[in-house]
Design an enzyme around this catalytic site. Structure first.
Site, PDB file in Angstrom:
ATOM      1  N   GLU A 158      -3.258 -10.482   3.165  1.00 13.55           N
ATOM      2  CA  GLU A 158      -4.249 -10.380   4.242  1.00 13.55           C
ATOM      3  C   GLU A 158      -5.326 -11.451   4.164  1.00 13.55           C
ATOM      4  O   GLU A 158      -5.808 -11.952   5.183  1.00 13.55           O
ATOM      5  CB  GLU A 158      -4.911  -8.991   4.212  1.00 13.55           C
ATOM      6  CG  GLU A 158      -4.018  -7.848   4.662  1.00 13.55           C
ATOM      7  CD  GLU A 158      -3.237  -7.232   3.529  1.00 13.55           C
ATOM      8  OE1 GLU A 158      -2.747  -6.101   3.699  1.00 13.55           O
ATOM      9  OE2 GLU A 158      -3.102  -7.879   2.462  1.00 13.55           O
ATOM     10  N   GLU A 175       0.826  -1.216   0.000  1.00  7.55           N
ATOM     11  CA  GLU A 175       0.000   0.000   0.000  1.00  7.55           C
ATOM     12  C   GLU A 175       0.857   1.262   0.000  1.00  7.55           C
ATOM     13  O   GLU A 175       0.509   2.255  -0.662  1.00  7.55           O
ATOM     14  CB  GLU A 175      -0.947  -0.022   1.201  1.00  7.55           C
ATOM     15  CG  GLU A 175      -2.080  -1.015   1.023  1.00  7.55           C
ATOM     16  CD  GLU A 175      -2.960  -1.167   2.253  1.00  7.55           C
ATOM     17  OE1 GLU A 175      -4.185  -1.320   2.086  1.00  7.55           O
ATOM     18  OE2 GLU A 175      -2.423  -1.148   3.379  1.00  7.55           O
TER      19      GLU A 175
END
Length: 254
Positions: A128, A108
Site C-alpha cells: 500500500e 491481512e
C-alpha cells in the site's frame, strides 16, 4: 467451498483477478463463515486461494476507486469498518493455506487466521505504501503484534515482498510445505483440531485470543472461568469416561 469430514474448505475464487477481494467476495466470505460458525457438523475451517499464483492480491483497486470516488473521508471510515471479513468473529479454528502471493488485504486475511501454512513459492507484502496508502484492515496492528514493531515497520514502510522461508523465520507463518502438499497438510491439522470436544476447543481458543489483550492475572482469571464452565458440560463427563473405558470419546458439543 467444500467440506472434508468436519473441516470446511473455503476458497477465494477469482483466479482471473489473482483472487482480488471484491465487495461481493467479502460479503460471501462473511456469510459463509457465519454459516459454518453455526453449523455443529463443522469443527474447523481452512482458507485458501484458487490456483497456484495467488492466495489474494488484496483489495480490488478498480472497484475500490469507483466506490470511493465521491465518498467523504468520514463515510469511508464507517464503510470500511462495516465491511470486516468475519474471520475475527469465527470462534472455531481457522487455518490459512497460502498458495501464492498474499498482498495487502490478502496478507491481512492470513494474519486474521489462527495458523498459517505457506507453499514454498508463496510470498507476502504490504504494498500500500507504494500507492500512497497504508494497510487499513488491521495489518499494521496484527503484523506488529505477531513479529514485533521494528520488523513490522520495515516490511510495511518499504512495501517489500517477504518469501515463505523468511515469513517462517519471522513468525508470520507456522509451516512451509511443498505446493502439492499444502492443502492436505492444512486440512489434516484442521481435522485434528475438529476431532476434539467442540465446546472445549472454542473455549480454549477464546482464552488464548482474549487473554492476549489482558494482564497475566486477568488472563488467568479468564482461563479459570472458562475451565470451570467446561466442567459443567456433557463432554467433560464423556472424555474421562471414554479414557477409562479405553475407547474413542463421542462428543456431543454440549
Amino acid at each position: 467451498m467444500s467440506v472434508q469430514g468436519r473441516v470446511a474448505i473455503i476458497t477465494l475464487n477469482r483466479p482471473q483477478a489473482m483472487n482480488a477481494i471484491s465487495m461481493q467476495m467479502r460479503a460471501d466470505l462473511r456469510e459463509t463463515l457465519e454459516a459454518f460458525r453455526r453449523d455443529p457438523e463443522i469443527g474447523a475451517a481452512v482458507l485458501t486461494g484458487s490456483g497456484e499464483k495467488a492466495f489474494s492480491s488484496g483489495m480490488d483497486l478498480r472497484e475500490f476507486a469507483q466506490i470511493n470516488a465521491d465518498m467523504p473521508v468520514a463515510e469511508m471510515k464507517r464503510f470500511r469498518w462495516a465491511q470486516a471479513e468475519g474471520i475475527a468473529a469465527f470462534d472455531k479454528p481457522i487455518i490459512a493455506a497460502i498458495n501464492g502471493v498474499a498482498i495487502g488485504g490478502g496478507f491481512e486475511l492470513a494474519l486474521l487466521c489462527d495458523l498459517v501454512f505457506a507453499a514454498e513459492s508463496a510470498s507476502f507484502a504490504f504494498a500500500e505504501i507504494k500507492r500512497g496508502l497504508m494497510p487499513g484492515n488491521g495489518g499494521t496492528q496484527r503484523l506488529s503484534r505477531r513479529i514485533g514493531q521494528a520488523r513490522a515497520l520495515e516490511i510495511i514502510l518499504t512495501g517489500r515482498s517477504v518469501s515463505a522461508d523468511e515469513a517462517l523465520a519471522l513468525g508470520i507463518v507456522e509451516y512451509v510445505v511443498p505446493q502439492a502438499e499444502l492443502l492436505a497438510k492444512a486440512v489434516a491439522l484442521a481435522a485434528e483440531m475438529a476431532a476434539q470436544a467442540p465446546v472445549a476447543v472454542r473455549s480454549a481458543k477464546a482464552a488464548i485470543q482474549r487473554g492476549a489483550e489482558l494482564s497475566l492475572n486477568d488472563g488467568i482469571r479468564l482461563e479459570q472461568d472458562l475451565a470451570a464452565f467446561l466442567y459443567t458440560t456433557e463432554d467433560a463427563t464423556e472424555g474421562p469416561r471414554a479414557f477409562l473405558e479405553k475407547r474413542a470419546p463421542v462428543w456431543r458439543g454440549r
